[in-house]
Design a protein around this motif. Sequence first.
Motif, PDB file in Angstrom:
ATOM      1  N   HIS A  21       0.891  -1.359   0.439  1.00  0.00           N
ATOM      2  CA  HIS A  21      -0.129  -0.209  -0.053  1.00  0.00           C
ATOM      3  C   HIS A  21       0.736   1.224   0.402  1.00  0.00           C
ATOM      4  N   TYR A  23       0.954   3.626   1.760  1.00  0.00           N
ATOM      5  CA  TYR A  23       1.680   4.240   2.991  1.00  0.00           C
ATOM      6  C   TYR A  23       2.867   3.325   3.699  1.00  0.00           C
ATOM      7  N   ASP A  37      -3.399   1.661  -4.097  1.00  0.00           N
ATOM      8  CA  ASP A  37      -4.129   2.366  -2.946  1.00  0.00           C
ATOM      9  C   ASP A  37      -5.151   1.394  -2.678  1.00  0.00           C
ATOM     10  N   SER A  38      -6.059   0.864  -2.381  1.00  0.00           N
ATOM     11  CA  SER A  38      -6.825  -0.094  -1.671  1.00  0.00           C
ATOM     12  C   SER A  38      -7.812  -0.955  -3.480  1.00  0.00           C
ATOM     13  N   PHE A  60      -7.482  -6.138   6.387  1.00  0.00           N
ATOM     14  CA  PHE A  60      -8.946  -5.404   6.100  1.00  0.00           C
ATOM     15  C   PHE A  60      -8.308  -5.628   4.280  1.00  0.00           C
ATOM     16  N   MET A  61      -7.203  -5.363   4.008  1.00  0.00           N
ATOM     17  CA  MET A  61      -6.216  -5.190   2.611  1.00  0.00           C
ATOM     18  C   MET A  61      -6.254  -6.631   2.239  1.00  0.00           C
ATOM     19  N   TYR A 109     -16.984   0.059   3.188  1.00  0.00           N
ATOM     20  CA  TYR A 109     -15.995   0.547   3.112  1.00  0.00           C
ATOM     21  C   TYR A 109     -15.485  -0.551   2.821  1.00  0.00           C
ATOM     22  N   ASN A 111     -12.834  -1.372   4.215  1.00  0.00           N
ATOM     23  CA  ASN A 111     -11.795  -1.502   5.680  1.00  0.00           C
ATOM     24  C   ASN A 111     -13.253  -1.676   6.770  1.00  0.00           C
ATOM     25  N   SER A 126     -12.686   4.834  -1.437  1.00  0.00           N
ATOM     26  CA  SER A 126     -11.991   5.705  -1.356  1.00  0.00           C
ATOM     27  C   SER A 126     -12.097   6.499  -2.598  1.00  0.00           C
ATOM     28  N   HIS A 172      -6.428   9.841  10.488  1.00  0.00           N
ATOM     29  CA  HIS A 172      -7.223  11.103   9.574  1.00  0.00           C
ATOM     30  C   HIS A 172      -7.498  11.715  10.570  1.00  0.00           C
ATOM     31  N   HIS A 195      -7.836  13.448   1.781  1.00  0.00           N
ATOM     32  CA  HIS A 195      -8.368  12.274   1.786  1.00  0.00           C
ATOM     33  C   HIS A 195      -9.484  12.885   2.430  1.00  0.00           C
ATOM     34  N   GLU A 197     -11.096  10.896   4.135  1.00  0.00           N
ATOM     35  CA  GLU A 197     -10.874  10.121   5.533  1.00  0.00           C
ATOM     36  C   GLU A 197     -11.135  11.180   6.232  1.00  0.00           C
ATOM     37  N   SER A 211      -8.929   9.445  -3.048  1.00  0.00           N
ATOM     38  CA  SER A 211      -8.185   8.459  -2.525  1.00  0.00           C
ATOM     39  C   SER A 211      -6.222   8.315  -2.751  1.00  0.00           C
ATOM     40  N   THR A 212      -5.588   7.818  -2.143  1.00  0.00           N
ATOM     41  CA  THR A 212      -4.064   8.188  -2.095  1.00  0.00           C
ATOM     42  C   THR A 212      -3.755   7.365  -3.617  1.00  0.00           C
TER      43      THR A 212
HETATM   44  P1  13P Z   1      -6.989   4.352   0.022  1.00  0.00           P
HETATM   45  O1  13P Z   1      -7.653   3.209  -0.707  1.00  0.00           O
HETATM   46  O2  13P Z   1      -7.279   5.668  -0.451  1.00  0.00           O
HETATM   47  O3  13P Z   1      -5.192   4.376  -0.311  1.00  0.00           O
HETATM   48  O4  13P Z   1      -7.102   4.493   1.769  1.00  0.00           O
HETATM   49  C1  13P Z   1      -6.956   3.437   2.187  1.00  0.00           C
HETATM   50  C2  13P Z   1      -6.225   4.137   4.013  1.00  0.00           C
HETATM   51  O5  13P Z   1      -7.413   2.959   4.206  1.00  0.00           O
HETATM   52  C3  13P Z   1      -7.091   5.200   3.968  1.00  0.00           C
HETATM   53  O6  13P Z   1      -6.512   5.570   5.212  1.00  0.00           O
END
Ligand code: 13P
Length: 302
Positions: A21, A23, A37-38, A60-61, A109, A111, A126, A172, A195, A197, A211-212
């Motif tokens: 990811h 992050y 991103d997710s 969760f990913m 979501y 998440n 997102s 966030h 973002h 969030e 989104s990211t």
């Molecule tokens: P993204 O899908 O935008 O990468 O966001 C995932 C996430 O966990 C943001 O905190």
Amino acid sequence: MINKDIIEKLKKKNNSIILAHNYQLPEIQDIADYIGDSLDLAIKATKNDADNIIFCGVNFMAESAKILNPDKNVILPDINAKCPMAEKVDKNLLEKLIIENKDAEVVSYINTTTEIKAISDICCTSSNGVNVIKSIKSDKIIFVPDKNLGNFLKKYIPEKEMIIWPGVCPTHNRIHKNHILNLKKLHEDAIILVHPECRSEVIEISNHALSTNGMINFVKNSKSNEFIIGTEKGLCYRLKIENPDKNFYPINSAICPNMKKITIDKVINCLLKNEPCINIEKTIMEKARVPLEKMMNIKRGD
Ligand code: 13P
Ligand code: SF4
């Protein structure tokens, strides 16, 4: 010193792929086959020939990757890397809400845990949230679990009733308007990207809520050279690598401790042992696949 050759050899030997990811720590991004991103990573997990997917992110990913690829080995380098917002949803309370609102569709979501997906009608991320929410036929929606994202999406369907779960992402939600305004005072020309969030008052003062990967694409195509980045700080590493001539101003306190639980040593351990694997009971996994696959048919919004 990390020996990238050793990692590459181990990947080849086991037919493994590393997904990370946006992050993740810089050293993890550096050895990943794919960063995203997710939504992007969920798609990538379904479109490769690897036997083992080492998922550098939160649970969760990795669970979503397993649900979409039940025959593959999906490996999460640290099983304690959990998204606190996803973990906090009480299934009994959500079931009660569903019974009380039989006419509502449940949008969860990505998440969320597998058990929450299993009682949802459709998932979103997102990046496709706006398109998912617009695709809903029913006049009433239960949105779970992020209230900031829920309030952001609600603006696109003002005519509908939306019951929004009161969850937040601690990372966030910790970003305040003043963090952004203080950076803007120092960098007047910077574009503000946040973002969805983030709190609504933060989104209101931004130029774009994305989104990211949405931020990655926006920066790549922008003529501007300066950006205030209102999301987890780790994204700035990839932004700088891909745009060395542009400047990024992160919120220094915006760090997701769970994302940072994935280290190189743990990834090497996964490559050597092919564990710890994600295992999900078959019936619940099949139920959770329905809303995830429904989401996959809806295009990104950014
Ligand atoms: P993204 O899908 O935008 O990468 O966001 C995932 C996430 O966990 C943001 O905190
Ligand atoms: Fe969860 Fe927030 Fe971390 Fe994303 S940044 S994984 S939403 S705690």
